[in-house]
Design a protein around this motif. Sequence first.
Motif, short mmCIF file in Angstrom:
data_model
loop_
_atom_site.label_atom_id
_atom_site.label_comp_id
_atom_site.label_asym_id
_atom_site.label_seq_id
_atom_site.Cartn_x
_atom_site.Cartn_y
_atom_site.Cartn_z
N GLU A 243 36.92 -35.17 -62.77
CA GLU A 243 36.93 -33.83 -62.59
C GLU A 243 35.92 -33.36 -63.67
OE1 GLU A 243 39.37 -29.74 -62.42
OE2 GLU A 243 40.49 -31.54 -61.96
N VAL A 244 35.07 -32.49 -63.51
CA VAL A 244 34.03 -32.20 -64.71
C VAL A 244 34.81 -31.37 -65.68
CG1 VAL A 244 32.01 -30.99 -65.19
CG2 VAL A 244 32.03 -32.56 -63.12
N PRO A 245 35.05 -31.87 -66.60
CA PRO A 245 35.57 -30.94 -67.85
C PRO A 245 34.99 -29.74 -68.15
CG PRO A 245 34.70 -32.87 -69.01
CD PRO A 245 34.55 -33.18 -67.49
N LYS A 246 35.45 -28.58 -68.41
CA LYS A 246 34.94 -27.44 -68.69
C LYS A 246 34.43 -27.42 -70.49
CE LYS A 246 37.11 -24.41 -65.49
NZ LYS A 246 37.95 -23.40 -65.26
N GLN A 247 35.22 -28.31 -71.27
CA GLN A 247 34.81 -28.41 -72.70
C GLN A 247 34.80 -29.98 -72.74
OE1 GLN A 247 37.68 -26.56 -72.00
NE2 GLN A 247 36.94 -24.54 -72.30
N PRO A 248 33.50 -30.61 -72.39
CA PRO A 248 33.40 -31.97 -72.51
C PRO A 248 33.33 -32.46 -74.21
CG PRO A 248 31.36 -30.79 -71.92
CD PRO A 248 32.45 -29.88 -71.84
N PHE A 249 32.79 -31.78 -74.83
CA PHE A 249 32.81 -32.00 -76.35
C PHE A 249 34.15 -32.21 -77.09
CE2 PHE A 249 28.43 -30.46 -75.08
CZ PHE A 249 27.77 -31.58 -75.35
N THR A 250 34.97 -30.95 -76.65
CA THR A 250 36.23 -30.85 -77.16
C THR A 250 36.97 -31.95 -76.70
OG1 THR A 250 36.03 -28.53 -77.27
CG2 THR A 250 38.13 -29.34 -77.34
N LEU A 251 36.96 -32.29 -75.58
CA LEU A 251 37.55 -33.49 -74.71
C LEU A 251 37.55 -34.80 -75.41
CD1 LEU A 251 39.54 -34.61 -72.65
CD2 LEU A 251 37.73 -34.88 -71.05
N SER A 252 36.14 -34.86 -75.83
CA SER A 252 35.60 -36.27 -76.11
C SER A 252 36.37 -36.61 -77.78
CB SER A 252 34.12 -36.32 -76.42
OG SER A 252 33.64 -37.56 -76.95
#
Length: 293
Positions: free
Chosen positions: A217-226
């Motif tokens: 599911e496309v994350p809204k905060q991909p950089f934070t999730l990473s």
Amino acid sequence: MIAAGIVVVSYAIDERRASAKISAASVKDLQEFVRSTDDLERAYSSCQTMLEKHMFAFSHDIKNSCTGPISKKINEVTLQVERLGASLDAASWSEIDEISKLMLEDSRQGLIALEMTGGFEDEVVRSLKDMCAKVKDEDLFASRNKSIYEAGRSAMIAQLNYFFTIRDFILPALDSMKARVLVQARSVVSESIPDNMIKKANLLSNILHDRKNFELEVPKQPFTLSVIKDRSSRNIKISAGEGFDFIEQARWQQVLVNSRVESLRGRSDDIESLISCGVLKQEARKLMSEPVR
């Protein structure tokens, strides 16, 4: 009667010898598969470690730690699977064959991540070249910033998808595949089979099922999730509150700053062009030959 008995005994001996040869050949095929799988597992583990280490991996990271080593090893495993047909029971071979094909498809996830990361780096280099213009075009500047962010975000999502696929499916599948084959190898030579090996072998069906149904599911905060991906579920959802947006933007700025160096590695012509127009200093030439991180 004696002659007939001799023929029967001789036939039985020949049959046992033939069976022994088949068993030896089967064990050899199974052992070679395990060795190839071990090599592929090490390559994927190295890739996973690199992705865990970096919030955002640049193209040279992905090439050196992931797509390069993995592409060589996965072809070996694919060839080994084809040879296992005569050495495994039909059900086991079918599942191993199916999941090996999925892994071959998943290896393309690495190529997609590499391509999208390279596209982001191209945008960064173009933005640096825009700075060579004597008259600044504000509209172009705004448009370029937007395209850089979109390219960076897409690359980050592709890398996250690749990471979760490796961690949650590829590595567990390799472990279970090896267990399946080792169970068969021990059966051929009538050795005892440890319970934990049987348990690992039996996980393959579930891994196959879960992999088929996985879609990030496309994350809204991909950089934070990473930043927290190594200790997060692939299904994690991060709140989109104001504080998180600030953190996400800070993470993005960190990637953007790093990209102005990392995107130039190995691009001799671009570096010379940017030096000649005054955007880069002479010291930037070290990026032409500087070892990648």
